[in-house]
Scaffold this motif. Structure first.
Motif, PDB file in Angstrom:
ATOM      1  N   PHE A  57      20.958  95.512   6.129  1.00 21.39           N
ATOM      2  CA  PHE A  57      20.104  95.271   7.299  1.00 21.39           C
ATOM      3  C   PHE A  57      18.667  95.003   6.858  1.00 21.39           C
ATOM      4  O   PHE A  57      17.980  94.152   7.429  1.00 21.39           O
ATOM      5  CB  PHE A  57      20.159  96.479   8.239  1.00 21.39           C
ATOM      6  CG  PHE A  57      19.400  96.297   9.525  1.00 21.39           C
ATOM      7  CD1 PHE A  57      19.630  95.204  10.332  1.00 21.39           C
ATOM      8  CD2 PHE A  57      18.455  97.234   9.916  1.00 21.39           C
ATOM      9  CE1 PHE A  57      18.933  95.033  11.526  1.00 21.39           C
ATOM     10  CE2 PHE A  57      17.748  97.076  11.105  1.00 21.39           C
ATOM     11  CZ  PHE A  57      17.995  95.969  11.909  1.00 21.39           C
ATOM     12  N   SER A 128      16.542  89.833  17.490  1.00 23.46           N
ATOM     13  CA  SER A 128      17.821  89.936  16.786  1.00 23.46           C
ATOM     14  C   SER A 128      17.967  91.280  16.082  1.00 23.46           C
ATOM     15  O   SER A 128      19.047  91.886  16.094  1.00 23.46           O
ATOM     16  CB  SER A 128      17.949  88.796  15.760  1.00 23.46           C
ATOM     17  OG  SER A 128      17.893  87.544  16.404  1.00 23.46           O
ATOM     18  N   VAL A 132      20.889  94.116  16.753  1.00 29.01           N
ATOM     19  CA  VAL A 132      21.759  94.710  15.732  1.00 29.01           C
ATOM     20  C   VAL A 132      21.724  96.233  15.826  1.00 29.01           C
ATOM     21  O   VAL A 132      22.769  96.904  15.794  1.00 29.01           O
ATOM     22  CB  VAL A 132      21.343  94.246  14.316  1.00 29.01           C
ATOM     23  CG1 VAL A 132      22.131  95.007  13.251  1.00 29.01           C
ATOM     24  CG2 VAL A 132      21.569  92.750  14.158  1.00 29.01           C
ATOM     25  N   TYR A 136      24.702  98.908  16.817  1.00 28.22           N
ATOM     26  CA  TYR A 136      25.054 100.056  15.973  1.00 28.22           C
ATOM     27  C   TYR A 136      25.122 101.342  16.802  1.00 28.22           C
ATOM     28  O   TYR A 136      26.054 102.144  16.653  1.00 28.22           O
ATOM     29  CB  TYR A 136      24.033 100.176  14.844  1.00 28.22           C
ATOM     30  CG  TYR A 136      24.011 101.522  14.150  1.00 28.22           C
ATOM     31  CD1 TYR A 136      25.078 101.944  13.349  1.00 28.22           C
ATOM     32  CD2 TYR A 136      22.914 102.371  14.302  1.00 28.22           C
ATOM     33  CE1 TYR A 136      25.050 103.180  12.718  1.00 28.22           C
ATOM     34  CE2 TYR A 136      22.884 103.606  13.672  1.00 28.22           C
ATOM     35  CZ  TYR A 136      23.951 104.006  12.886  1.00 28.22           C
ATOM     36  OH  TYR A 136      23.922 105.232  12.266  1.00 28.22           O
ATOM     37  N   LEU A 154      27.357  92.083  11.689  1.00 29.28           N
ATOM     38  CA  LEU A 154      26.656  91.319  12.728  1.00 29.28           C
ATOM     39  C   LEU A 154      25.465  90.564  12.150  1.00 29.28           C
ATOM     40  O   LEU A 154      25.269  89.387  12.455  1.00 29.28           O
ATOM     41  CB  LEU A 154      26.198  92.252  13.847  1.00 29.28           C
ATOM     42  CG  LEU A 154      25.428  91.599  15.008  1.00 29.28           C
ATOM     43  CD1 LEU A 154      26.245  90.464  15.621  1.00 29.28           C
ATOM     44  CD2 LEU A 154      25.076  92.632  16.071  1.00 29.28           C
ATOM     45  N   SER A 155      24.690  91.221  11.296  1.00 27.59           N
ATOM     46  CA  SER A 155      23.480  90.586  10.763  1.00 27.59           C
ATOM     47  C   SER A 155      23.787  89.277  10.050  1.00 27.59           C
ATOM     48  O   SER A 155      23.054  88.297  10.189  1.00 27.59           O
ATOM     49  CB  SER A 155      22.764  91.538   9.790  1.00 27.59           C
ATOM     50  OG  SER A 155      22.344  92.698  10.449  1.00 27.59           O
TER      51      SER A 155
END
Length: 259
Positions: A57, A128, A132, A136, A154-155
């Motif tokens: 991340f 964005s 994310v 989570y 997802l990232s």
């Protein structure tokens, strides 16, 4: 090969090196003959998965900021069109009502757009990143086995990553959608309805989703949220009247109805 491509290759190489570094180290440990079963040697602990996921991340944040600042051009011509709409909406208020640029997206980006195209795109980077993180949190609430895997999965989903430093409206739609889901999961029905009511003013897909959201409230016999769903549309009509003198301005300027 340009500098952006080289940077992207280096970044991905670092990502895979860190992601699979634990596996490589465990294989080395296995080969040294410490009588550890290979399946156990290859199994990462929960703490290791969390650390690696959060590290990815960080790479997502670093890479999207760098791309937003240093990459040349945009994802498409729409990047520049959205930027111009947001930039000039502060001076020509009728642009706030424009349904192609999306009123909610315009409100989110009109101030950063005054600083330039880079800051306009950085707004989507922030949007964005928040999306994310909220995903989570929702995964944790749903008690998934490894909710931290949301960070890398997802990232670095291809289109999510590409659009996260664009000037398009999709990231904002994703943010409001996950806000709606998270609020609904925490039984905050009224606030979730407010978030859901904003969806059609960010992407046209929101209009398609709304009937299913209404059905979800009806099934729970929660009728107040259905009324709250209308509040964003009501605010839009009030703004239309104040700016143009016509409360139905939006209905007369839907870009998908043609002439």
């Amino acid at each position: 090969m340009n500098i952006n491509s080289i940077f992207y290759i280096v970044l991905l190489s670092l990502f895979f090196l860190i992601s699979f570094g634990g596996v490589v180290l465990r294989l080395i440990r296995y080969r040294k003959g410490k009588n550890v079963p290979i399946v156990q040697a290859l199994t990462l602990s929960d703490e290791t998965i969390v650390r690696i996921s959060k590290l990815t991340f960080f790479f997502f944040l670093m890479s999207t900021v760098l791309f937003a600042v240093f990459s040349q051009g945009g994802y498409s011509d729409d990047d520049y069109a959205h930027y111009l709409y947001s930039h000039y909406s502060l001076f020509h208020h009728v642009l706030i009502l424009d349904l192609w640029n999306r009123p909610v997206f315009t409100f989110l980006t009109m101030l950063p757009a005054q600083l330039g195209f880079i800051y306009f795109r950085l707004t989507n980077v922030v949007i964005s990143a928040v999306t994310v993180y909220l995903t989570y949190l929702l995964a944790k609430r749903k008690k998934l086995v490894h909710p931290a895997l949301v960070f890398p999965l997802l990232s670095f989903a291809s289109y999510f990553f590409l659009l996260s430093f664009s000037g398009l409206t999709e990231p904002a739609f994703g943010l409001f959608l996950i806000i709606f889901l998270l609020l609904k999961d925490t039984q905050k029905e009224n606030l979730s309805a407010l978030a859901a009511g904003c969806l059609p003013f960010i992407r046209p897909e929101g209009i398609v989703i709304l009937p299913f959201i209404v059905i979800s409230y009806i099934r729970k016999r929660s009728y107040l949220p259905i009324i709250i769903l209308i509040i964003p549309a009501f605010i839009y009509m009030v703004l239309s009247f104040l700016i143009t003198g016509d409360a139905l301005f939006g209905l007369k300027s839907i870009p998908y109805l043609g002439s």
